[in-house]
Design an enzyme around this catalytic site. Sequence first.
Site, PDB file in Angstrom:
ATOM      1  CB  SER A 138      -0.854   0.007   1.274  1.00 48.17           C
ATOM      2  OG  SER A 138      -1.505   1.251   1.435  1.00 48.17           O
ATOM      3  CE1 TYR A 151      -4.643  -2.463   4.981  1.00 49.83           C
ATOM      4  CE2 TYR A 151      -3.708  -0.271   4.719  1.00 49.83           C
ATOM      5  CZ  TYR A 151      -4.215  -1.430   4.166  1.00 49.83           C
ATOM      6  OH  TYR A 151      -4.283  -1.562   2.795  1.00 49.83           O
TER       7      TYR A 151
HETATM    8  N1  NAP Z   1      -8.520  -0.287  -1.760  1.00 55.01           N
HETATM    9  C1  NAP Z   1      -7.494   0.426  -1.327  1.00 55.01           C
HETATM   10  O1  NAP Z   1      -7.603   1.651  -1.150  1.00 55.01           O
HETATM   11  C2  NAP Z   1      -6.187  -0.219  -1.080  1.00 55.01           C
HETATM   12  C3  NAP Z   1      -5.055   0.582  -0.951  1.00 55.01           C
HETATM   13  C4  NAP Z   1      -3.826  -0.015  -0.701  1.00 55.01           C
HETATM   14  C5  NAP Z   1      -3.734  -1.375  -0.575  1.00 55.01           C
HETATM   15  N2  NAP Z   1      -4.847  -2.152  -0.696  1.00 55.01           N
HETATM   16  C6  NAP Z   1      -4.696  -3.594  -0.526  1.00 55.01           C
HETATM   17  O2  NAP Z   1      -5.259  -4.256  -1.629  1.00 55.01           O
HETATM   18  C7  NAP Z   1      -5.660  -5.563  -1.223  1.00 55.01           C
HETATM   19  C8  NAP Z   1      -7.065  -5.822  -1.731  1.00 55.01           C
HETATM   20  O3  NAP Z   1      -7.968  -4.965  -1.062  1.00 55.01           O
HETATM   21  P1  NAP Z   1      -9.287  -4.365  -1.725  1.00 55.01           P
HETATM   22  O4  NAP Z   1      -9.179  -2.911  -1.652  1.00 55.01           O
HETATM   23  O5  NAP Z   1      -9.534  -5.012  -3.013  1.00 55.01           O
HETATM   24  O6  NAP Z   1     -10.407  -4.761  -0.625  1.00 55.01           O
HETATM   25  P2  NAP Z   1     -11.477  -5.917  -0.599  1.00 55.01           P
HETATM   26  O7  NAP Z   1     -12.411  -5.822  -1.736  1.00 55.01           O
HETATM   27  O8  NAP Z   1     -12.024  -5.911   0.805  1.00 55.01           O
HETATM   28  O9  NAP Z   1     -10.595  -7.232  -0.819  1.00 55.01           O
HETATM   29  C9  NAP Z   1      -9.944  -7.909   0.206  1.00 55.01           C
HETATM   30  C10 NAP Z   1     -10.060  -9.385  -0.078  1.00 55.01           C
HETATM   31  O10 NAP Z   1      -9.300 -10.096   0.900  1.00 55.01           O
HETATM   32  C11 NAP Z   1      -9.997 -11.275   1.234  1.00 55.01           C
HETATM   33  N3  NAP Z   1      -9.660 -11.666   2.601  1.00 55.01           N
HETATM   34  C12 NAP Z   1      -9.730 -10.902   3.724  1.00 55.01           C
HETATM   35  N4  NAP Z   1      -9.415 -11.646   4.797  1.00 55.01           N
HETATM   36  C13 NAP Z   1      -9.135 -12.897   4.338  1.00 55.01           C
HETATM   37  C14 NAP Z   1      -8.754 -14.115   4.952  1.00 55.01           C
HETATM   38  N5  NAP Z   1      -8.617 -14.229   6.277  1.00 55.01           N
HETATM   39  N6  NAP Z   1      -8.555 -15.196   4.169  1.00 55.01           N
HETATM   40  C15 NAP Z   1      -8.709 -15.119   2.833  1.00 55.01           C
HETATM   41  N7  NAP Z   1      -9.066 -14.003   2.188  1.00 55.01           N
HETATM   42  C16 NAP Z   1      -9.284 -12.909   2.932  1.00 55.01           C
HETATM   43  C17 NAP Z   1     -11.482 -10.915   1.128  1.00 55.01           C
HETATM   44  O11 NAP Z   1     -12.243 -12.055   0.767  1.00 55.01           O
HETATM   45  P3  NAP Z   1     -13.131 -12.892   1.811  1.00 55.01           P
HETATM   46  O12 NAP Z   1     -13.781 -11.891   2.712  1.00 55.01           O
HETATM   47  O13 NAP Z   1     -14.091 -13.640   0.938  1.00 55.01           O
HETATM   48  O14 NAP Z   1     -12.184 -13.804   2.511  1.00 55.01           O
HETATM   49  C18 NAP Z   1     -11.497  -9.895   0.005  1.00 55.01           C
HETATM   50  O15 NAP Z   1     -11.851 -10.477  -1.235  1.00 55.01           O
HETATM   51  C19 NAP Z   1      -5.521  -5.607   0.294  1.00 55.01           C
HETATM   52  O16 NAP Z   1      -4.312  -6.245   0.637  1.00 55.01           O
HETATM   53  C20 NAP Z   1      -5.455  -4.150   0.672  1.00 55.01           C
HETATM   54  O17 NAP Z   1      -4.771  -3.942   1.881  1.00 55.01           O
HETATM   55  C21 NAP Z   1      -6.064  -1.606  -0.962  1.00 55.01           C
END
Ligand code: NAP
Length: 247
Positions: A138, A151
């Site tokens: 991130s 986080y």
């Molecule tokens: N969106 C942003 O602004 C942003 C910025 C920087 C970095 N990121 C990073 O990008 C990545 C994806 O995030 P996103 O923004 O796409 O959010 P998101 O839609 O909430 O995706 C997160 C995914 O992680 C899975 N997950 C969470 N806990 C889990 C567990 N214990 N076991 C297996 N799967 C798990 C969830 O699926 P289930 O609930 O079905 O398990 C979900 O599909 C993350 O690492 C996040 O930190 C996002």
Amino acid sequence: MKTTGNTILVTGGGSGIGRALAQRWHALGNRVIVAGRRRAALEETIGARDNMAALELDMDDPAAIRAFAGRLLAEHPDLNVLVNNAGIMRDEDVTTARDLGDADATITTNLLGPIRLIDALVDHLRGRPDAAIVNTTSGLAFVPLKRAPTYSATKAALHSYTVALRRQLAGQVEVIELVPPAVQTELTPGQSTREGYLPLEAFADEVIALFGIVPTPPEICVKAVQFLRAAEAEGRFDQALAALDTL
Ligand SMILES: NC(=O)c1ccc[n+]([C@@H]2O[C@H](COP(=O)([O-])OP(=O)(O)OC[C@H]3O[C@@H](n4cnc5c(N)ncnc54)[C@H](OP(=O)(O)O)[C@@H]3O)[C@@H](O)[C@H]2O)c1
């Protein structure tokens, strides 16, 4: 990393960034396996696509990760790319004693999860041609967000781990860091419509274009994340830290 002809595992592929990238990699001619806890969400990512598969995975459970890796490699022995994308984000008030459950969960999912999954797959990946590991950190790995201290710390730690991993696996497995800025997903409630956050589809398109560069950059940084990624190097750290207070 090759752009086509891979067999790619995307954790957290049932929503957000994982889903958008999984569908794009599939469209480019890769076999893509999406993993996460919610089967219905994974199935929705796949839709009617051939050459995609869903496997349930709870990144918080070390035994489940080992069992998952065994099943994954039995069903998809050609696997050559691991994308660690699953993650959670929780706001925390650290100014008074509290239940540390959120801090614990964040470290388990965001840091121990990728470490454990890499461990379960590294021997296989080292033996595969064109192997790659992509770790999603991130912009907050480089400048922390005040309201999300654990986080931000897990992402800084995963950045550091990724740098060391790249050195150890040099010449055997390509190690790439994906560094998203604030993107419109449901990572936190209401974030998918929050103004000022990058629209998911535009972000995913820019990421895929960067993955098309040869050789693949060790860090995939879209333009919007440079404000944070380069803050310290450009002497803007305090300014960037203060700017994040408005998020
Ligand atoms: N969106 C942003 O602004 C942003 C910025 C920087 C970095 N990121 C990073 O990008 C990545 C994806 O995030 P996103 O923004 O796409 O959010 P998101 O839609 O909430 O995706 C997160 C995914 O992680 C899975 N997950 C969470 N806990 C889990 C567990 N214990 N076991 C297996 N799967 C798990 C969830 O699926 P289930 O609930 O079905 O398990 C979900 O599909 C993350 O690492 C996040 O930190 C996002």
